[in-house]
Design a protein around this motif. Structure first.
Motif, short mmCIF file in Angstrom:
data_model
loop_
_atom_site.label_atom_id
_atom_site.label_comp_id
_atom_site.label_asym_id
_atom_site.label_seq_id
_atom_site.Cartn_x
_atom_site.Cartn_y
_atom_site.Cartn_z
N THR A 94 0.71 -1.29 -0.03
CA THR A 94 -0.01 -0.10 0.29
C THR A 94 0.99 1.25 0.04
OG1 THR A 94 -1.87 -1.00 1.10
CG2 THR A 94 -1.69 1.47 1.31
N ALA A 96 0.65 4.12 -2.93
CA ALA A 96 0.24 5.16 -2.39
C ALA A 96 1.18 6.47 -2.75
CB ALA A 96 0.06 5.41 -0.80
N ARG A 103 2.13 2.32 -8.91
CA ARG A 103 1.56 1.59 -10.12
C ARG A 103 1.81 2.49 -11.27
NH1 ARG A 103 -3.35 0.09 -7.08
NH2 ARG A 103 -3.06 -2.04 -6.87
N GLU A 125 1.55 -12.44 -4.76
CA GLU A 125 0.56 -13.04 -5.42
C GLU A 125 0.81 -14.39 -6.14
OE1 GLU A 125 -1.23 -9.91 -7.92
OE2 GLU A 125 -1.24 -8.79 -6.33
N LEU A 169 -6.25 -4.02 -0.31
CA LEU A 169 -4.99 -4.61 -1.19
C LEU A 169 -4.91 -5.88 -0.23
CD1 LEU A 169 -3.11 -4.76 -3.50
CD2 LEU A 169 -1.43 -3.66 -1.95
N ALA A 193 -7.39 -8.66 -1.03
CA ALA A 193 -7.46 -9.10 -2.25
C ALA A 193 -6.06 -10.18 -2.47
CB ALA A 193 -7.05 -8.03 -3.42
N ARG A 194 -5.18 -9.95 -1.70
CA ARG A 194 -3.90 -10.94 -1.69
C ARG A 194 -4.25 -12.02 -0.87
NH1 ARG A 194 0.94 -6.36 -2.25
NH2 ARG A 194 0.60 -6.21 -4.39
N LEU A 203 -6.53 -14.23 -2.97
CA LEU A 203 -5.72 -15.04 -4.03
C LEU A 203 -4.96 -16.11 -3.28
CD1 LEU A 203 -5.12 -15.05 -6.87
CD2 LEU A 203 -3.11 -13.74 -6.35
N MET A 215 -7.62 8.58 0.84
CA MET A 215 -7.89 7.45 -0.17
C MET A 215 -8.96 8.04 -0.93
SD MET A 215 -8.63 3.81 1.51
CE MET A 215 -8.90 2.35 0.61
N GLN A 264 -7.96 3.62 -3.93
CA GLN A 264 -6.66 3.92 -4.08
C GLN A 264 -5.98 4.95 -3.01
OE1 GLN A 264 -5.33 5.22 -8.26
NE2 GLN A 264 -7.44 5.04 -8.50
N THR A 265 -5.02 4.61 -2.40
CA THR A 265 -4.56 5.21 -1.38
C THR A 265 -3.33 6.28 -2.11
OG1 THR A 265 -4.78 3.43 -0.15
CG2 THR A 265 -3.34 5.10 0.83
N PHE A 266 -3.31 7.43 -1.55
CA PHE A 266 -2.36 8.60 -2.09
C PHE A 266 -1.75 9.19 -0.77
CE2 PHE A 266 -5.92 8.33 -4.92
CZ PHE A 266 -4.98 8.19 -6.36
N GLY A 302 -7.16 2.74 -12.57
CA GLY A 302 -6.11 1.83 -12.17
C GLY A 302 -6.18 1.36 -10.71
N GLY A 342 -7.74 -1.22 -7.55
CA GLY A 342 -7.99 -2.55 -7.51
C GLY A 342 -7.44 -3.31 -8.62
N ARG A 343 -6.22 -3.02 -9.01
CA ARG A 343 -5.50 -3.76 -9.91
C ARG A 343 -4.63 -4.62 -9.17
NH1 ARG A 343 -1.56 -1.41 -14.24
NH2 ARG A 343 -0.41 -1.45 -12.58
N THR A 344 -4.99 -5.80 -8.81
CA THR A 344 -4.38 -6.54 -7.56
C THR A 344 -4.75 -8.07 -7.94
OG1 THR A 344 -6.11 -6.33 -6.17
CG2 THR A 344 -3.90 -5.06 -5.69
N ALA A 345 -5.16 -8.77 -7.15
CA ALA A 345 -5.30 -10.26 -7.29
C ALA A 345 -6.20 -10.62 -8.15
CB ALA A 345 -5.59 -10.97 -5.90
N GLU A 346 -7.46 -9.85 -8.32
CA GLU A 346 -8.36 -10.55 -9.15
C GLU A 346 -8.36 -10.92 -10.49
OE1 GLU A 346 -11.15 -9.22 -5.87
OE2 GLU A 346 -9.55 -8.02 -6.71
#
Lengths: 649, 171
Positions: free
Chosen positions: A33, A37, A41, A146, A259, A262-263, A266, B134, B138-140, B165, B167-171
């Motif tokens: 995170t 942050a 990305r 992941e 996050l 989600a991880r 998975l 957030m 997304q966290t900033f 962009g 939630g582009r993680t595990a799913e």
């Protein structure tokens, strides 16, 4: 493919060899995170685009947090086993990094953080890691969270295989007891003993639960572990389930950590696919099903009985103990509940033995503890240090001391349940009992460093405000007591304190501490009690002299303009509704304290950080502000000072 | 779709069927309904109570206990400004006042055009990068008031649920 106790070792060796044989180029981006942050990305996208543009092929790995928050975004370049780390990366920096390092094979010295060593000692060259000892975090920043195969290649699930194939339930519990591991969620109850109680509780149906409801403001250790190494938590839970005889488990994760959820989700599905979770774990007769429960936003759910109520779909309100969850937990069945970091320690204990684990730490606090080091500290981050290290070593050697060379004032340890310790207690060793003795507590590991510009009364108000709004309302001392305490603190910060208030506050705090139902209320007064104990003169300044020595409490301090920073742009003057600011364009402006209502509008409007607040007796109001009338007389007609609140001529 | 008071009984029905008869599933059910509809409209709460065999008052009790549940429609974007300890000492309050001023609403409120809902949260766990906020998922971090303003403008331009962009993680 489904793994069994028999074929696991072969599978692991193959993966390890494959990982070892990885030659050529690999780029590694930190995407916890924190990394995300800080713009991780965007950096990743820029990296992919730049490589694509040049027609280069490179393996890009995404890893969790390595603990060096200050330098995020981190991009590492690994070539033939040597891994160099670059910090504070932005998309703009990517082309040069690719040009010089990836294509040219040269270090880009300007952004270099250092050579990345082993997981136990990530950056041999950095002071931040010199006193660290990484057990729980050893995989964070090194494996792809992941990808279960990466975890297995790094030795993952070996402890589970050992436990299932070579140990009895009693032996596992004995090993955990021998390790001296105590709960990392804050209270520090011996983990092995808890397991023993649950294992021995009558009943066929039992549960294991992981408390990932990391709600303390200022804490993010558990988040980093769940995001960076989710399988270590799952492995610890499976071992616990086997040892106590549970076939079902829940991972309770707070809603603010998408996050991590989600991880973990998975990770669970990957473990199920390999036969590590589900019916017949690793081909044995032991079944274990693990589910995730997302919290819905209630701090009190970090308390174990409240957490269990929440899993059952009820309001997260605690109930009196005993009976303890070990005897009557989820749906009335025996339930073992531990914190994320506690479970993450278990594989190491099973693999290396309880004695080896207990060799680190102090007499009554074994192993390591992960801290979230934040606030006014030079190096924020996530260090893991051996128990027994002193607060001074942690703050000044690991954390690099105070930001911007300011003076140290206090360290807030243990979140809203903990306390504020002053300079004189910095040599306290980090262990459960000494911290409790000092009036603070280990808590989950949040450690916020405060400099001389922090007002301790305001900080106590901040924590009280938090626990007051998070009080579930079930018991009177917590529901009403914290509210009355908060009201008093708010009055202090407004300069409305009355004689006798401090004594009343102290008495009430003691009552709330002694008579509240659960841990939330019992520890809620700690920030107030410790600040009263160690910083009483600051309370007295607020209550008796109506002064805020740190210059934080708006009503008790003076606003002034630093002439060396002021550009004379006039924005503050326009923003001031009470006509307290005057000045000539392009020359430093001044604030008239007699007219100033301390609303802070000028401070918000100033783009240069020139509007400052300070204790009234320190603000250079007298000499620095020329008499507006006199300067008006001296100034040429077309440059007469304007005053906020008047219309523009 | 999110944030609109949709009377989409088809989707709601499917959700209810998934959890029907499992009283312990109240929280996940409410979370799913909220994910689908953006908030928890009263008829949906009543349906949930019937499906799980619970008294409506119990469903209401749970829905109002947890900070995450909302009984009023929400903005297409949810902006959560962190005021945890680390953010508190590093100026989170200034971020909140700027965001609040930019959006013209107080924390807890939604803009009249339902573009944004503003909330203050106790801690996002991004303390190393404080002050933080957030937007949606997304966290900033390392924010300044100006940076926060720019982010809001960016999200205001973006279509909801897309392109960020997030939630582009595990799913």
């Amino acid at each position: 493919m489904r793994l069994t106790l028999a074929n696991f070792k072969d599978f692991q060796n193959r993966l390890a060899q494959k990982a070892q044989a990885k030659d050529g180029l690999r780029l590694i981006v930190g995407l916890g995170t924190c990394g995300v942050a800080a713009g991780g990305r965007e950096v990743l996208a820029a990296l992919e685009a730049e490589l694509g543009r040049r027609g280069l092929r490179a393996d890009i790995a995404r890893v969790g947090c390595i603990g060096l928050c200050e330098a995020e975004v981190l991009v590492d370049v690994e070539r033939d086993g040597e891994r160099w780390s670059y910090g504070n990366m932005t998309p703009d920096r990517v082309p040069r990094l690719v040009e010089e390092e990836v294509v040219g094979g040269r270090r880009v010295e300007d952004w270099l953080v250092g050579l990345v060593g082993t997981p136990e000692r990530p950056y041999p060259g950095l002071q931040f890691y010199a006193k660290q000892r990484r057990v729980v975090l050893k995989n964070c920043g090194f494996i792809d969270p992941e990808n279960i195969e990466d975890y297995i290649a790094h030795g993952g699930y070996s402890a589970l295989v050992k436990a299932l194939s070579a140990m009895s339930r009693e032996e596992i519990i004995a090993e955990v007891k021998r390790s001296g591991l105590r709960g990392r969620g804050g209270a520090g109850f011996p983990t092995g003993l808890k397991w023993e109680f649950t294992a021995g509780a009558p009943g066929d149906k039992k549960y294991v639960v992981c408390n990932g409801d990391e709600g303390d403001p200022g804490a993010f250790m558990d988040r980093s572990v769940m995001e960076g190494d989710p399988h270590s938590v799952i492995e610890g839970m499976i071992i616990a389930a086997f040892a106590i005889g549970a076939d079902e488990g829940y991972l309770y994760v707070r809603a603010e950590y998408p996050l991590a959820v989600a991880r973990l989700r998975l990770a669970i599905s990957q473990a199920e696919d390999l036969g590590i979770l589900g019916d017949g774990v690793l081909g044995t007769g032991f079944n274990f099903h693990l589910k995730i429960k997302e919290g819905a936003g209630a701090f009190v759910c970090g308390e174990e009985t409240a957490l269990l109520a929440s899993i059952q779909g009820e309001r997260g309100m605690p109930r009196p103990r005993p009976p303890f969850p070990a005897i009557q937990g989820l749906w009335g069945k025996p339930t073992n509940i531990n914190n994320v970091e506690t479970y993450a320690n278990v594989p190491t204990i099973i693999l290396g033995g309880g004695d080896a684990f207990a060799a680190v730490g102090t007499e009554r606090s074994k192993g390591t503890k992960v801290f979230a080091l934040t606030g006014k500290i030079a190096r924020t981050g996530l260090p893991e240090v051996p128990m027994g290290l002193t607060l001074r070593e942690l703050i000044f050697e690991v954390g690099g001391g105070i930001k911007e060379g300011r003076g140290f004032k206090a360290v807030q340890i243990g979140g809203p349940s903990g306390g504020c310790l002053p300079e004189s207690l910095l040599d306290t060793p980090i262990e459960y009992d000494s911290l409790t003795q000092a009036g603070a507590m280990m808590g989950s590991g949040g450690l916020v460093v405060l400099d001389d510009r922090t007002c301790m009364v305001d900080l106590a108000r901040f924590f009280l405000n938090f626990v007051q709004s998070e009080s579930c309302g079930k018991c009177v001392p917590c529901r009403e007591g914290t509210r009355r305490m908060l009201e008093m603190l708010v009055r202090f910060t407004r300069g409305e304190g009355r004689p006798g208030d401090l004594e009343r506050l102290e008495e009430l705090a003691q009552v709330v501490k002694e008579s509240s139902l659960c841990g939330l209320g019992q520890t809620a007064p700690n920030p107030v009690l410790t600040t009263l104990r160690y910083f009483r003169e600051e309370y007295e300044a607020h209550v008796l002299h109506r002064r805020c020595p740190a210059g934080v409490c708006r009503a008790l301090c003076a606003f002034y303009i630093d002439p060396s920073r002021c550009k004379g742009c006039g924005k503050c003057l326009d923003a001031c509704a009470s006509g307290a600011i005057s000045g000539v364009r392009k020359e430093p402006h001044v604030i008239d304290p007699a007219r100033c209502i301390r609303c802070g509008a000028c401070e918000a409007a100033c783009a240069f950080g020139a509007v400052l607040t300070g204790s009234p007796d320190e603000a250079p109001a007298g000499e620095a502000s020329p008499n507006p009338a006199a300067s008006a007389a001296a100034a040429p007609g077309d440059r007469s000072p304007r005053r906020g609140g008047e219309s523009r001529g | 779709m999110r944030g609109e008071p949709v009377e989409d009984s088809g989707k709601l029905g499917a959700l209810l069927d998934r959890y029907r008869g499992q009283p312990g599933a109240l929280i996940p059910l409410l979370q799913d309904i909220q994910r689908e509809m953006g908030y928890l409209p009263r008829p949906a709460l009543e349906e949930a109570a019937r499906a799980l065999g619970l008294p409506a008052v119990k469903v209401y009790g749970v829905a109002t206990f947890y900070a995450q549940f909302h009984l009023k429609p929400r903005g297409r974007h949810v902006c959560r400004v962190c005021l945890g300890t680390a953010c508190h000492v590093r100026g989170g309050e200034r971020i909140l006042s700027r965001v609040s001023a930019d959006l013209g609403i107080a924390p807890g409120d939604t803009t009249p055009d339902r573009a944004f809902t503003l909330e203050r949260v106790a801690c996002l766990g991004a303390c190393g990068l404080s002050p933080a906020m957030m937007v949606d998922d997304q966290t900033f971090g390392r924010l300044t008031p100006d940076k926060a303003s720019r982010l809001l403008r960016r999200f205001a331009r973006e279509a909801p649920d897309g392109g960020g962009g997030g939630g582009r993680t595990a799913e």
